[in-house]
Design a protein around this motif. Sequence first.
Motif, PDB file in Angstrom:
ATOM      1  N   ASP A   1      55.412  13.905 -25.083  1.00 40.67           N
ATOM      2  CA  ASP A   1      56.179  15.057 -25.562  1.00 40.67           C
ATOM      3  C   ASP A   1      55.645  15.524 -26.915  1.00 40.67           C
ATOM      4  O   ASP A   1      55.470  16.726 -27.148  1.00 40.67           O
ATOM      5  CB  ASP A   1      57.656  14.697 -25.693  1.00 40.67           C
TER       6      ASP A   1
ATOM      7  N   GLU B   1      52.162  17.080 -26.482  1.00 39.96           N
ATOM      8  CA  GLU B   1      52.257  18.448 -25.967  1.00 39.96           C
ATOM      9  C   GLU B   1      52.677  19.419 -27.066  1.00 39.96           C
ATOM     10  O   GLU B   1      52.109  20.517 -27.201  1.00 39.96           O
ATOM     11  CB  GLU B   1      53.257  18.490 -24.817  1.00 39.96           C
ATOM     12  N   GLU B   2      53.647  19.016 -27.865  1.00 41.71           N
ATOM     13  CA  GLU B   2      54.116  19.875 -28.957  1.00 41.71           C
ATOM     14  C   GLU B   2      52.989  20.185 -29.946  1.00 41.71           C
ATOM     15  O   GLU B   2      52.814  21.330 -30.369  1.00 41.71           O
ATOM     16  CB  GLU B   2      55.271  19.190 -29.685  1.00 41.71           C
TER      17      GLU B   2
ATOM     18  N   THR C   1      51.587  13.463 -17.035  1.00 41.03           N
ATOM     19  CA  THR C   1      53.034  13.579 -16.840  1.00 41.03           C
ATOM     20  C   THR C   1      53.372  14.201 -15.489  1.00 41.03           C
ATOM     21  O   THR C   1      54.495  14.650 -15.259  1.00 41.03           O
ATOM     22  CB  THR C   1      53.666  14.406 -17.980  1.00 41.03           C
TER      23      THR C   1
END
Length: 240
Positions: free
Chosen positions: A141, A144-145, A171
């Motif tokens: 997460d 990705e950010e 993912t």
Amino acid sequence: MEANINSVKQRKTCLNGLRWLVPVILSILASACATTGGVRGTSEHSQTASAQQANSVCAPGSDQTSAAQQNCVHKGPIEITENHPVDPEIKDEFQQAVAMLKLEKYPDAIRLLKTVTGKTSKFTAPFIDLGIAYANTSEYDKAEESLKKALSINPIHPAALNELGLVYRKTGRYSDARKLYEKLLQTYPDYLPAHKNLGVLCDIYIQDLNCALEQYEAYLQVEPDDKKVKIWVADVKSRM
């Protein structure tokens, strides 16, 4: 049968870690010097996060509009210019972070890169490297950010798109990963990591053998001596 299983494992390993050399240069306008650095990949190639390129419509990071950039096809070596003043302290911290990435000391790299990105948001390199470090600690997460932040600065940055594709694959978002690789190859048809990663994605995860064969063969046009990919091509053909 055992040979085929080993071949599949090799392709999965390849997709997990394939990266490509793109020189990182943060342009230091105040001192007229530049810093370079890179990150170590986990398989055959190493990748660095950002690069220097002459200003043109096709140049990611140039002053042209992103729409104009996305209508371009860039051939040959990839270089990206990011011309902003850089504080010497930030430069030093970024170089330390690159060194930590080379040594695969990802928590240390994350700490330093978070400091760098907290001090400047103009460069793609720290955000891409931070995304790579997070991905290597399975913090997808956050990876990705960070990669999306880099793409908000430069929507067609090849390294950022390639790394985000890997995060999507890890993912389970195979369709999204494929779209990213295809978007990347529209602008950078010579970017070999995308050909190889898309080939593995289509081969192992999407089961689109025509796509896999097309991408492997495009890769082999430039790297004809890659014996592993030659084996993969033969394996794909045997299943078509």
